[in-house]
Design a protein around this motif. Sequence first.
Motif, PDB file in Angstrom:
ATOM      1  N   HIS A 189       0.824  -1.212   0.000  1.00 39.70           N
ATOM      2  CA  HIS A 189       0.000   0.000   0.000  1.00 39.70           C
ATOM      3  C   HIS A 189       0.860   1.265   0.000  1.00 39.70           C
ATOM      4  N   VAL A 190       1.804   1.324  -0.944  1.00 37.24           N
ATOM      5  CA  VAL A 190       2.698   2.470  -1.078  1.00 37.24           C
ATOM      6  C   VAL A 190       2.356   3.195  -2.374  1.00 37.24           C
ATOM      7  N   SER A 191       2.321   4.515  -2.322  1.00 34.07           N
ATOM      8  CA  SER A 191       2.072   5.332  -3.497  1.00 34.07           C
ATOM      9  C   SER A 191       3.286   6.229  -3.731  1.00 34.07           C
ATOM     10  N   ILE A 192       3.940   6.044  -4.881  1.00 32.83           N
ATOM     11  CA  ILE A 192       5.115   6.838  -5.244  1.00 32.83           C
ATOM     12  C   ILE A 192       4.694   7.762  -6.373  1.00 32.83           C
ATOM     13  N   GLY A 193       4.891   9.044  -6.205  1.00 33.18           N
ATOM     14  CA  GLY A 193       4.461  10.042  -7.184  1.00 33.18           C
ATOM     15  C   GLY A 193       5.285  10.029  -8.457  1.00 33.18           C
ATOM     16  N   SER A 194       5.017  11.000  -9.326  1.00 33.70           N
ATOM     17  CA  SER A 194       5.737  11.086 -10.594  1.00 33.70           C
ATOM     18  C   SER A 194       7.096  11.749 -10.394  1.00 33.70           C
ATOM     19  N   ASN A 195       8.032  11.412 -11.279  1.00 34.48           N
ATOM     20  CA  ASN A 195       9.382  11.988 -11.293  1.00 34.48           C
ATOM     21  C   ASN A 195      10.117  11.843  -9.968  1.00 34.48           C
ATOM     22  N   CYS A 196       9.899  10.741  -9.271  1.00 33.17           N
ATOM     23  CA  CYS A 196      10.603  10.477  -8.013  1.00 33.17           C
ATOM     24  C   CYS A 196      11.834   9.617  -8.280  1.00 33.17           C
ATOM     25  N   VAL A 197      12.806   9.742  -7.402  1.00 31.00           N
ATOM     26  CA  VAL A 197      13.978   8.876  -7.436  1.00 31.00           C
ATOM     27  C   VAL A 197      14.075   8.238  -6.057  1.00 31.00           C
ATOM     28  N   ILE A 198      14.011   6.924  -6.040  1.00 28.85           N
ATOM     29  CA  ILE A 198      14.147   6.183  -4.781  1.00 28.85           C
ATOM     30  C   ILE A 198      15.551   5.605  -4.772  1.00 28.85           C
ATOM     31  N   GLY A 199      16.396   6.075  -3.861  1.00 28.94           N
ATOM     32  CA  GLY A 199      17.811   5.738  -3.825  1.00 28.94           C
ATOM     33  C   GLY A 199      18.088   4.282  -3.509  1.00 28.94           C
TER      34      GLY A 199
END
Length: 190
Positions: free
Chosen positions: A120-130
Amino acid sequence: MSKKVAKGEYIETDTGNKVSRRSQIIGTTNIILGGKTVIQAEVIIRGDLLRTLSSSTGDKSSGNPVAVAIGRYCFFSRGCELRPPGKLYRGSFSHYPLKIADHVFVGPSSIIEAALIGSHVSIGSNCVIGKFAIIKDYVRILDGTVVPPNMVIPSFSVVGGRPGRVVGEVAEGEVDGFDLREVYRGVGNS
């Protein structure tokens, strides 16, 4: 003349995954899709980036190594990229598995190199997850956020900024918005 059957945008697998014909999935034998996952056009999943270090026990395990494991009802938007994290360890560079749980939404043009993304995780647009970031359950990452490498994001957090930091909490009423079953049903070849 023979009639050609019109091909739709998505290929549907036996387990209900909907994969765009215009996505790039590299190293398919090292990727596990849990079922009912949507992969849109221009998504890149790098299953070819495998762990090169031998196991410490020395015995050979049967089966294919897993580079990317994805749970059920995940949605990967146009142009996002999933790649297993890698690092230099004992003089050699190696990649480690990327594990994504159920009901995860990844926005357009985001790059994911986390070690673990919870349910149940929402990651937005243009994100960078290291690299090697750990995102727990019920987390919302705002558009344009850059999550630094090795960051651990606690459950029920809202993360934003460059570098990413916890800027709020997910309210009790917002928890229902993380279920992606209706989004899955709305995607098709029609």
